[in-house]
Design an enzyme around this catalytic site. Structure first.
Site, PDB file in Angstrom:
ATOM      1  N   GLY A  23     -46.529 -57.794  34.489  1.00  0.00           N
ATOM      2  CA  GLY A  23     -45.540 -57.908  35.554  1.00  0.00           C
ATOM      3  C   GLY A  23     -45.812 -56.857  36.608  1.00  0.00           C
ATOM      4  CB  SER A  24     -44.114 -56.167  39.802  1.00  0.00           C
ATOM      5  OG  SER A  24     -42.766 -55.950  39.411  1.00  0.00           O
ATOM      6  N   GLY A  28     -40.341 -53.269  33.630  1.00  0.00           N
ATOM      7  CA  GLY A  28     -39.964 -53.013  32.241  1.00  0.00           C
ATOM      8  C   GLY A  28     -41.095 -53.216  31.241  1.00  0.00           C
ATOM      9  CB  THR A  30     -43.686 -48.582  30.109  1.00  0.00           C
ATOM     10  OG1 THR A  30     -44.826 -48.684  30.964  1.00  0.00           O
ATOM     11  CG2 THR A  30     -43.874 -47.396  29.175  1.00  0.00           C
ATOM     12  CD  GLU A  96     -49.595 -47.582  33.613  1.00  0.00           C
ATOM     13  OE1 GLU A  96     -50.085 -48.394  34.414  1.00  0.00           O
ATOM     14  OE2 GLU A  96     -48.420 -47.194  33.674  1.00  0.00           O
ATOM     15  CB  ALA A  97     -54.020 -53.008  29.905  1.00  0.00           C
ATOM     16  CB  CYS A 152     -36.714 -58.268  45.279  1.00  0.00           C
ATOM     17  SG  CYS A 152     -37.216 -58.073  47.001  1.00  0.00           S
ATOM     18  CB  CYS A 155     -33.625 -60.176  48.845  1.00  0.00           C
ATOM     19  SG  CYS A 155     -34.731 -60.879  47.598  1.00  0.00           S
ATOM     20  CB  VAL A 172     -57.124 -46.653  41.371  1.00  0.00           C
ATOM     21  CG1 VAL A 172     -56.366 -45.610  40.544  1.00  0.00           C
ATOM     22  CG2 VAL A 172     -57.683 -47.750  40.460  1.00  0.00           C
TER      23      VAL A 172
HETATM   24  N1  LIG Z   1     -36.253 -52.324  41.396  1.00  0.00           N
HETATM   25  C1  LIG Z   1     -36.168 -52.172  40.080  1.00  0.00           C
HETATM   26  N2  LIG Z   1     -36.138 -53.257  39.272  1.00  0.00           N
HETATM   27  C2  LIG Z   1     -36.022 -53.132  37.927  1.00  0.00           C
HETATM   28  N3  LIG Z   1     -35.979 -51.919  37.287  1.00  0.00           N
HETATM   29  C3  LIG Z   1     -36.038 -50.806  38.038  1.00  0.00           C
HETATM   30  C4  LIG Z   1     -36.120 -50.875  39.452  1.00  0.00           C
HETATM   31  N4  LIG Z   1     -36.147 -49.607  39.913  1.00  0.00           N
HETATM   32  C5  LIG Z   1     -36.089 -48.795  38.843  1.00  0.00           C
HETATM   33  N5  LIG Z   1     -36.031 -49.495  37.712  1.00  0.00           N
HETATM   34  C6  LIG Z   1     -35.984 -48.909  36.370  1.00  0.00           C
HETATM   35  O1  LIG Z   1     -37.280 -49.061  35.800  1.00  0.00           O
HETATM   36  C7  LIG Z   1     -37.127 -49.367  34.419  1.00  0.00           C
HETATM   37  C8  LIG Z   1     -38.396 -50.023  33.895  1.00  0.00           C
HETATM   38  O2  LIG Z   1     -39.362 -48.994  33.737  1.00  0.00           O
HETATM   39  P1  LIG Z   1     -40.763 -49.262  33.040  1.00  0.00           P
HETATM   40  O3  LIG Z   1     -40.580 -49.901  31.706  1.00  0.00           O
HETATM   41  O4  LIG Z   1     -41.495 -47.946  33.073  1.00  0.00           O
HETATM   42  O5  LIG Z   1     -41.435 -50.317  34.045  1.00  0.00           O
HETATM   43  P2  LIG Z   1     -42.962 -50.681  34.255  1.00  0.00           P
HETATM   44  O6  LIG Z   1     -43.761 -50.141  33.101  1.00  0.00           O
HETATM   45  O7  LIG Z   1     -43.001 -52.175  34.330  1.00  0.00           O
HETATM   46  O8  LIG Z   1     -43.348 -50.049  35.574  1.00  0.00           O
HETATM   47  C9  LIG Z   1     -35.901 -50.259  34.404  1.00  0.00           C
HETATM   48  O9  LIG Z   1     -35.257 -50.281  33.136  1.00  0.00           O
HETATM   49  C10 LIG Z   1     -35.009 -49.630  35.461  1.00  0.00           C
HETATM   50  O10 LIG Z   1     -34.146 -48.665  34.904  1.00  0.00           O
HETATM   51  C1  LIG Z   2     -49.825 -51.965  42.379  1.00  0.00           C
HETATM   52  C2  LIG Z   2     -50.736 -50.828  42.069  1.00  0.00           C
HETATM   53  C3  LIG Z   2     -50.314 -49.797  41.252  1.00  0.00           C
HETATM   54  N1  LIG Z   2     -51.138 -48.765  40.983  1.00  0.00           N
HETATM   55  C4  LIG Z   2     -50.682 -47.672  40.114  1.00  0.00           C
HETATM   56  C5  LIG Z   2     -49.343 -47.077  40.444  1.00  0.00           C
HETATM   57  C6  LIG Z   2     -48.855 -46.566  39.109  1.00  0.00           C
HETATM   58  O1  LIG Z   2     -49.428 -45.264  38.910  1.00  0.00           O
HETATM   59  C7  LIG Z   2     -49.473 -47.570  38.113  1.00  0.00           C
HETATM   60  C8  LIG Z   2     -48.519 -48.641  37.650  1.00  0.00           C
HETATM   61  O2  LIG Z   2     -47.553 -48.104  36.826  1.00  0.00           O
HETATM   62  P1  LIG Z   2     -46.304 -48.939  36.222  1.00  0.00           P
HETATM   63  O3  LIG Z   2     -46.149 -48.355  34.847  1.00  0.00           O
HETATM   64  O4  LIG Z   2     -46.677 -50.385  36.200  1.00  0.00           O
HETATM   65  O5  LIG Z   2     -45.150 -48.669  37.103  1.00  0.00           O
HETATM   66  O6  LIG Z   2     -50.537 -48.211  38.802  1.00  0.00           O
HETATM   67  C9  LIG Z   2     -52.424 -48.728  41.504  1.00  0.00           C
HETATM   68  O7  LIG Z   2     -53.198 -47.801  41.233  1.00  0.00           O
HETATM   69  N2  LIG Z   2     -52.835 -49.741  42.322  1.00  0.00           N
HETATM   70  C10 LIG Z   2     -52.048 -50.798  42.617  1.00  0.00           C
HETATM   71  O8  LIG Z   2     -52.495 -51.716  43.377  1.00  0.00           O
HETATM   72 ZN   LIG Z   3     -36.872 -60.139  47.952  1.00  0.00          ZN
END
Ligand SMILES: Nc1ncnc2c1ncn2[C@@H]1O[C@H](COP(=O)(O)OP(=O)(O)O)[C@@H](O)[C@H]1O
Ligand SMILES: Cc1cn([C@H]2C[C@H](O)[C@@H](COP(=O)(O)O)O2)c(=O)[nH]c1=O
Ligand SMILES: [Zn+2]
Length: 193
Positions: A23-24, A28, A30, A96-97, A152, A155, A172
């Site tokens: 996902g983005s 969530g 992690t 972070e695969a 998002c 929105c 990166v």
């Molecule tokens: N715009 C957002 N949408 C969803 N969650 C968000 C947002 N901004 C902050 N969060 C927080 O980020 C948490 C998810 O963190 P994490 O599991 O580290 O995400 P990921 O690994 O996908 O980047 C959510 O539980 C929420 O508390």
């Molecule tokens: C989109 C995008 C992200 N990254 C980096 C930014 C963060 O350090 C990680 C993603 O961490 P998350 O646990 O998924 O929030 O990746 C990047 O280097 N390049 C990109 O295009």
């Molecule tokens: Zn939107």
């Protein structure tokens, strides 16, 4: 609906498999990875967790979510280093695969063929909307793929893109909210202009 392990691990049967959580940013991934790994630890399975050494955002070694949930891990320099794990390992987690080299799918395949449950989390798309690193190949060979959405920031709809808010064209760029916003399809494409 929460991912449930109950329908695919039967005692005494071959249990090697690959799960991908994608996902983005902020979707969530992690948290879901940590949830599955902590449940495996509660079940007294031998769990080993890896992340790329380059991902130092929150901690040198631990895997840490944006909400600061964490679990201990081993930072590694390459996908092949994951194969040096202990002989008793039953579950492997990888965060972070997207930052790993292209050997990662074959490494995960080898682990799964040894009977190990492999759970991998990573960004499916980079900031340009293109598939990121070894993620598409991993998704192709996985038994289970879970795609999670953020919210998002423009929105409130489900977000599948990570919109970069700073001028840097390198694929990166480590960062958080100062450099990225999770956005839905419409808001991502409006932003790209
Ligand atoms: N715009 C957002 N949408 C969803 N969650 C968000 C947002 N901004 C902050 N969060 C927080 O980020 C948490 C998810 O963190 P994490 O599991 O580290 O995400 P990921 O690994 O996908 O980047 C959510 O539980 C929420 O508390
Ligand atoms: C989109 C995008 C992200 N990254 C980096 C930014 C963060 O350090 C990680 C993603 O961490 P998350 O646990 O998924 O929030 O990746 C990047 O280097 N390049 C990109 O295009
Ligand atoms: Zn939107």
């Amino acid at each position: 609906m929460l991912f449930s392990e109950q329908n695919f691990r039967r005692r005494g049967e071959f249990s090697g498999s690959i799960e991908v959580v994608c996902g983005s940013m902020f979707s969530g991934k992690t948290e879901e990875l940590i949830r599955r790994l902590k449940r495996a630890q509660i079940a007294k399975l031998n769990v080993e967790i890896f992340k790329p050494r380059t991902d130092t955002r929150y901690h040198e070694s631990a895997v840490v979510s944006h909400d600061l949930n964490s679990i201990n891990s081993t930072p590694v320099d390459s996908a092949s280093a994951i194969l040096l794990l202990g002989t008793n390992t039953q579950v492997v987690g990888i965060d972070e695969a997207q930052f790993f080299d292209n050997e990662l799918p074959e490494v995960c395949n080898k682990l799964a063929m040894k009977g190990i449950r492999v759970i991998v989390a990573g960004l499916d798309m980079d900031f340009t909307g293109k598939p990121f690193g070894p993620m598409p190949a991993l998704m192709a060979i996985a038994e289970h793929v879970t795609k999670v959405n953020a919210v998002c920031v423009c929105c409130g709809n489900p977000a599948l893109y990570s919109y970069r808010t700073v001028a840097d064209e390198n694929t990166v760029l480590l960062g958080e909210k100062e450099s990225y916003e999770p956005r839905c399809r419409a808001c991502y494409n409006i932003g790209k202009g």
